[in-house]
Enzyme design. Structure first.
Site, PDB file in Angstrom:
ATOM      1  N   HIS A   1       0.845  -1.192   0.000  1.00  0.00           N
ATOM      2  CA  HIS A   1       0.000   0.000   0.000  1.00  0.00           C
ATOM      3  C   HIS A   1       0.885   1.247   0.000  1.00  0.00           C
ATOM      4  O   HIS A   1       2.041   1.187   0.426  1.00  0.00           O
ATOM      5  CB  HIS A   1      -0.866   0.044   1.269  1.00  0.00           C
ATOM      6  CG  HIS A   1      -1.969  -0.968   1.295  1.00  0.00           C
ATOM      7  ND1 HIS A   1      -2.060  -1.943   2.254  1.00  0.00           N
ATOM      8  CD2 HIS A   1      -3.046  -1.128   0.484  1.00  0.00           C
ATOM      9  CE1 HIS A   1      -3.156  -2.671   2.037  1.00  0.00           C
ATOM     10  NE2 HIS A   1      -3.763  -2.206   0.977  1.00  0.00           N
TER      11      HIS A   1
ATOM     12  N   CYS B   1      -2.241   0.068   9.782  1.00  0.00           N
ATOM     13  CA  CYS B   1      -3.365  -0.815   9.398  1.00  0.00           C
ATOM     14  C   CYS B   1      -4.165  -1.321  10.582  1.00  0.00           C
ATOM     15  O   CYS B   1      -5.302  -1.748  10.402  1.00  0.00           O
ATOM     16  CB  CYS B   1      -2.896  -2.053   8.657  1.00  0.00           C
ATOM     17  SG  CYS B   1      -1.281  -2.095   8.039  1.00  0.00           S
TER      18      CYS B   1
HETATM   19  C1  CIR Z   1      -3.555  -7.859   3.165  1.00  0.00           C
HETATM   20  O1  CIR Z   1      -2.795  -8.354   2.336  1.00  0.00           O
HETATM   21  O2  CIR Z   1      -4.583  -7.269   2.827  1.00  0.00           O
HETATM   22  C2  CIR Z   1      -3.213  -7.993   4.633  1.00  0.00           C
HETATM   23  N1  CIR Z   1      -2.560  -9.223   4.870  1.00  0.00           N
HETATM   24  C3  CIR Z   1      -2.351  -6.857   5.094  1.00  0.00           C
HETATM   25  C4  CIR Z   1      -3.033  -5.519   5.009  1.00  0.00           C
HETATM   26  C5  CIR Z   1      -2.194  -4.417   5.522  1.00  0.00           C
HETATM   27  N2  CIR Z   1      -2.894  -3.198   5.500  1.00  0.00           N
HETATM   28  C6  CIR Z   1      -2.339  -2.001   5.348  1.00  0.00           C
HETATM   29  O3  CIR Z   1      -1.161  -1.906   5.075  1.00  0.00           O
HETATM   30  N3  CIR Z   1      -3.126  -0.950   5.396  1.00  0.00           N
END
Ligand code: CIR
Length: 256
Positions: A164, A251
């Site tokens: 992201h 997150c």
């Molecule tokens: C994903 O791949 O969606 C989750 N394992 C990790 C999300 C992390 N979110 C973020 O950086 N905002």
């Protein structure tokens, strides 16, 4: 000032979530302990922490940030780009409805993850990534414009190791951005002072300004020292188990 945060502890099947990291499987007990320390840090920053039930139907649901974009002028529910995460939004909508009677929403074919949205004062950087597409980005930009915010797009596809936008960028207040080298040359940052994240410490770029403190991942002394030299009060937190699932500090909460 933030006064509240929504969080959701990892479920026992947390390790079944999506990841591109090659760091091994997370240890569940350690992840829970790291999550508790994270919540304690938010409380230390003066926030009331609203904890949602764990949700094993969605192994990635501890990463609540991806489901909504919260601004002081309005809230936008997202449309997560990973199909396995699309259903996470419904329970977040319910949780937020207690605080926000009306909310906007990104509609398909637009997709958008909260992790791709970096608020920097009155301006928002919108990352176009494998999760957030241009249609989703455009919808968000229009909604932000209706709140009198400006925005700009940043295509991050192809930057190694960055899921992201906020995997490599964070706003530190006072028109200052923490940024990894791979993004530092972008013209969109011309009006900001950049705090460069040392090579090898890229994971530390995902730090979070919470009122008068900055949460940083522990184990990245070069970056934390830079922040302290700039006068930031840092709180270092162990994030190893979330890092294994491509997650960072931002997150794990929705702050408002
Ligand atoms: C994903 O791949 O969606 C989750 N394992 C990790 C999300 C992390 N979110 C973020 O950086 N905002």
């Amino acid at each position: 000032m933030f006064t509240k945060a929504i969080v959701r502890p990892p479920a026992p099947n947390f390790s079944k979530g999506l990841t591109t990291a090659d760091l091994g499987a997370p240890n569940y007990e350690r992840a829970r302990a790291q999550h508790e320390a994270y919540c304690a840090a938010l409380e230390h920053c003066g926030l009331i922490v609203v904890g949602l039930e764990t949700d094993p139907a969605y192994p990635d649901s501890t990463f609540v940030e991806d489901t909504a974009v919260l601004t002081p002028r309005g809230v936008i529910l997202t449309q997560p780009g990973a199909p396995s995460r699309a259903g996470e939004v419904a329970s977040i909508r319910d949780a937020l409805s207690e605080f926000y009677p009306s909310m906007s929403a990104i509609e398909r074919p637009g997709t958008l993850d909260g992790g791709d949205i970096c608020a920097a004062g009155e301006h928002f950087f919108i990352g176009i990534s494998e999760r957030t597409n241009e249609a989703g980005g455009r919808q968000l930009a229009e909604m932000l414009a209706s709140f009198n915010y400006t925005s700009s797009f940043m295509d991050i596809r192809g930057i190694d190791g960055i899921l992201h936008l906020k995997s490599g960028l964070a706003y530190l207040g006072d028109r200052r951005l923490a940024v990894i080298d791979a993004m530092a040359g972008r013209k969109e940052f011309a009006d900001f002072d950049l705090v460069r994240v040392n090579v090898g410490e890229e994971y530390a770029a995902n730090c979070v300004l919470v009122n008068d403190r900055v949460l940083v991942a522990s184990g990245y002394p070069g970056f934390e020292t830079k922040l302290r030299e700039l006068g930031c009060q840092t709180i270092a937190l162990d994030m190893t188990e979330f890092q294994k699932m491509d997650g960072g500090l931002s997150c794990l909460s929705l702050r408002f």
